[in-house]
Design a protein around this motif. Structure first.
Motif, PDB file in Angstrom:
ATOM      1  N   ARG A 184       0.827  -1.207   0.000  1.00  0.00           N
ATOM      2  CA  ARG A 184       0.000   0.000   0.000  1.00  0.00           C
ATOM      3  C   ARG A 184       0.861   1.256   0.000  1.00  0.00           C
ATOM      4  NH1 ARG A 184      -4.318   0.386   4.284  1.00  0.00           N
ATOM      5  NH2 ARG A 184      -5.009   2.064   2.949  1.00  0.00           N
ATOM      6  N   GLY A 185       2.122   1.119   0.356  1.00  0.00           N
ATOM      7  CA  GLY A 185       3.020   2.272   0.391  1.00  0.00           C
ATOM      8  C   GLY A 185       3.856   2.447  -0.866  1.00  0.00           C
ATOM      9  N   VAL A 186       3.723   1.511  -1.813  1.00  0.00           N
ATOM     10  CA  VAL A 186       4.522   1.551  -3.036  1.00  0.00           C
ATOM     11  C   VAL A 186       3.596   1.866  -4.207  1.00  0.00           C
ATOM     12  CG1 VAL A 186       5.925   0.127  -4.581  1.00  0.00           C
ATOM     13  CG2 VAL A 186       6.177  -0.106  -2.128  1.00  0.00           C
ATOM     14  N   PRO A 187       4.004   2.744  -5.115  1.00  0.00           N
ATOM     15  CA  PRO A 187       3.168   3.023  -6.291  1.00  0.00           C
ATOM     16  C   PRO A 187       3.068   1.799  -7.203  1.00  0.00           C
ATOM     17  CG  PRO A 187       4.904   4.672  -6.045  1.00  0.00           C
ATOM     18  CD  PRO A 187       5.178   3.598  -5.055  1.00  0.00           C
ATOM     19  N   LEU A 188       1.938   1.685  -7.891  1.00  0.00           N
ATOM     20  CA  LEU A 188       1.707   0.569  -8.802  1.00  0.00           C
ATOM     21  C   LEU A 188       2.778   0.477  -9.880  1.00  0.00           C
ATOM     22  CD1 LEU A 188       0.011  -1.767  -9.923  1.00  0.00           C
ATOM     23  CD2 LEU A 188      -1.400  -0.067 -11.094  1.00  0.00           C
ATOM     24  N   VAL A 189       3.241   1.603 -10.368  1.00  0.00           N
ATOM     25  CA  VAL A 189       4.256   1.587 -11.428  1.00  0.00           C
ATOM     26  C   VAL A 189       5.545   0.938 -10.929  1.00  0.00           C
ATOM     27  CG1 VAL A 189       5.219   3.890 -11.024  1.00  0.00           C
ATOM     28  CG2 VAL A 189       5.212   2.928 -13.334  1.00  0.00           C
ATOM     29  N   MET A 190       5.855   1.046  -9.643  1.00  0.00           N
ATOM     30  CA  MET A 190       7.040   0.384  -9.092  1.00  0.00           C
ATOM     31  C   MET A 190       6.841  -1.124  -9.048  1.00  0.00           C
ATOM     32  SD  MET A 190       9.567   2.293  -8.611  1.00  0.00           S
ATOM     33  CE  MET A 190      10.559   1.077  -7.808  1.00  0.00           C
ATOM     34  N   VAL A 191       5.646  -1.580  -8.700  1.00  0.00           N
ATOM     35  CA  VAL A 191       5.368  -3.013  -8.679  1.00  0.00           C
ATOM     36  C   VAL A 191       5.473  -3.573 -10.094  1.00  0.00           C
ATOM     37  CG1 VAL A 191       3.655  -4.771  -8.102  1.00  0.00           C
ATOM     38  CG2 VAL A 191       3.905  -2.773  -6.631  1.00  0.00           C
ATOM     39  N   ILE A 192       4.953  -2.848 -11.077  1.00  0.00           N
ATOM     40  CA  ILE A 192       5.072  -3.277 -12.470  1.00  0.00           C
ATOM     41  C   ILE A 192       6.550  -3.325 -12.873  1.00  0.00           C
ATOM     42  CG2 ILE A 192       4.570  -2.653 -14.864  1.00  0.00           C
ATOM     43  CD1 ILE A 192       1.937  -1.384 -13.785  1.00  0.00           C
ATOM     44  N   PHE A 193       7.303  -2.324 -12.468  1.00  0.00           N
ATOM     45  CA  PHE A 193       8.742  -2.272 -12.760  1.00  0.00           C
ATOM     46  C   PHE A 193       9.449  -3.490 -12.182  1.00  0.00           C
ATOM     47  CE2 PHE A 193      13.048  -1.024 -11.536  1.00  0.00           C
ATOM     48  CZ  PHE A 193      13.553  -0.534 -12.729  1.00  0.00           C
ATOM     49  N   TRP A 194       9.151  -3.814 -10.914  1.00  0.00           N
ATOM     50  CA  TRP A 194       9.776  -4.972 -10.279  1.00  0.00           C
ATOM     51  C   TRP A 194       9.404  -6.263 -10.990  1.00  0.00           C
ATOM     52  CZ3 TRP A 194       7.943  -3.067  -4.889  1.00  0.00           C
ATOM     53  CH2 TRP A 194       8.784  -2.058  -4.449  1.00  0.00           C
ATOM     54  N   MET A 195       8.144  -6.397 -11.340  1.00  0.00           N
ATOM     55  CA  MET A 195       7.709  -7.607 -12.038  1.00  0.00           C
ATOM     56  C   MET A 195       8.366  -7.703 -13.416  1.00  0.00           C
ATOM     57  SD  MET A 195       5.836  -9.277 -10.050  1.00  0.00           S
ATOM     58  CE  MET A 195       5.243  -8.885  -8.433  1.00  0.00           C
ATOM     59  N   TRP A 196       8.556  -6.584 -14.070  1.00  0.00           N
ATOM     60  CA  TRP A 196       9.106  -6.573 -15.426  1.00  0.00           C
ATOM     61  C   TRP A 196      10.609  -6.873 -15.432  1.00  0.00           C
ATOM     62  CZ3 TRP A 196       6.994  -6.750 -20.044  1.00  0.00           C
ATOM     63  CH2 TRP A 196       7.779  -6.459 -21.158  1.00  0.00           C
ATOM     64  N   PHE A 197      11.348  -6.290 -14.481  1.00  0.00           N
ATOM     65  CA  PHE A 197      12.799  -6.410 -14.514  1.00  0.00           C
ATOM     66  C   PHE A 197      13.376  -7.403 -13.511  1.00  0.00           C
ATOM     67  CE2 PHE A 197      12.201  -2.188 -16.405  1.00  0.00           C
ATOM     68  CZ  PHE A 197      12.891  -2.391 -17.581  1.00  0.00           C
ATOM     69  N   ILE A 198      12.808  -7.531 -12.338  1.00  0.00           N
ATOM     70  CA  ILE A 198      13.402  -8.369 -11.289  1.00  0.00           C
ATOM     71  C   ILE A 198      12.901  -9.816 -11.345  1.00  0.00           C
ATOM     72  CG2 ILE A 198      13.638  -8.670  -8.799  1.00  0.00           C
ATOM     73  CD1 ILE A 198      13.662  -5.605  -8.595  1.00  0.00           C
TER      74      ILE A 198
END
Length: 180
Positions: free
Chosen positions: A70-84
């Motif tokens: 809830r403290g992380v923006p959705l775009v960061m979660v997408i970024f993590w899923m895409w790259f990590i």
């Protein structure tokens, strides 16, 4: 002067490919939102119930999960899923899988909080009535608490589902060949 004719000329594209995801278009709001809503809500039910567990080893990880996502923006979660995630899994993940996973993981945190609040909104007397009828804890949750909690959760759930449907994943940048 505003020319609205462009909207009417492109309405089939906007509705069929942009909204429903039918055709050559990669996206599709409903094609991504419907599975995200279903899977996120199922995961959110478990997270919401885990947040209320008396055992600390169940409650603490669920709380950390909710507070983190809830403290992380959705775009960061997408970024993590895409790259990590491809690095961790040592395989590539299709674009739809990346977006679906990111939306489910992200939305489950919000939906878990809605479920937790809905369960806590059920009157204590209703919980005691289930116990007085001889229902076990899981039976009381399934037959007494969750049906009443769901009624209390509907406004918040609908709002969260609308927010999810209005979220869109960022598009991949065009290939260099399209710039020439």
């Amino acid at each position: 002067m505003l020319d609205l004719d462009v909207i009417w000329r492109n309405l089939p594209f906007l509705m069929l490919q942009g909204f429903l995801g039918i055709g050559n278009f990669v996206g599709g709001t409903l094609r991504l939102a419907i599975p995200s809503i279903i899977l996120g809500f199922l995961l959110g039910i478990f997270i919401g119930i885990a947040r209320l567990a008396p055992q600390w080893w169940i409650r603490v990880p669920a709380t950390v999960y909710v507070e983190f996502f809830r403290g992380v923006p959705l775009v960061m979660v997408i970024f993590w899923m895409w790259f990590i995630m491809p690095i961790v899994l040592k395989t590539s993940i299709p674009e739809f899988g990346v977006a679906l996973t990111a939306f489910v993981v992200f939305e489950a945190a919000y939906l878990g909080e809605i479920v937790r609040a809905g369960i806590q909104s059920v009157a204590r007397g209703q919980v005691e009535a289930g116990t007085a009828l001889g229902l076990s804890g899981s039976q009381g949750m399934r037959y007494v608490i969750l049906p009443q909690a769901l009624k209390n959760m509907i406004p918040s759930l609908v709002t969260q589902f609308i927010v999810l449907c209005s979220s869109r994943t960022p598009r991949s940048p065009p290939s260099s060949a399209s710039w020439t």
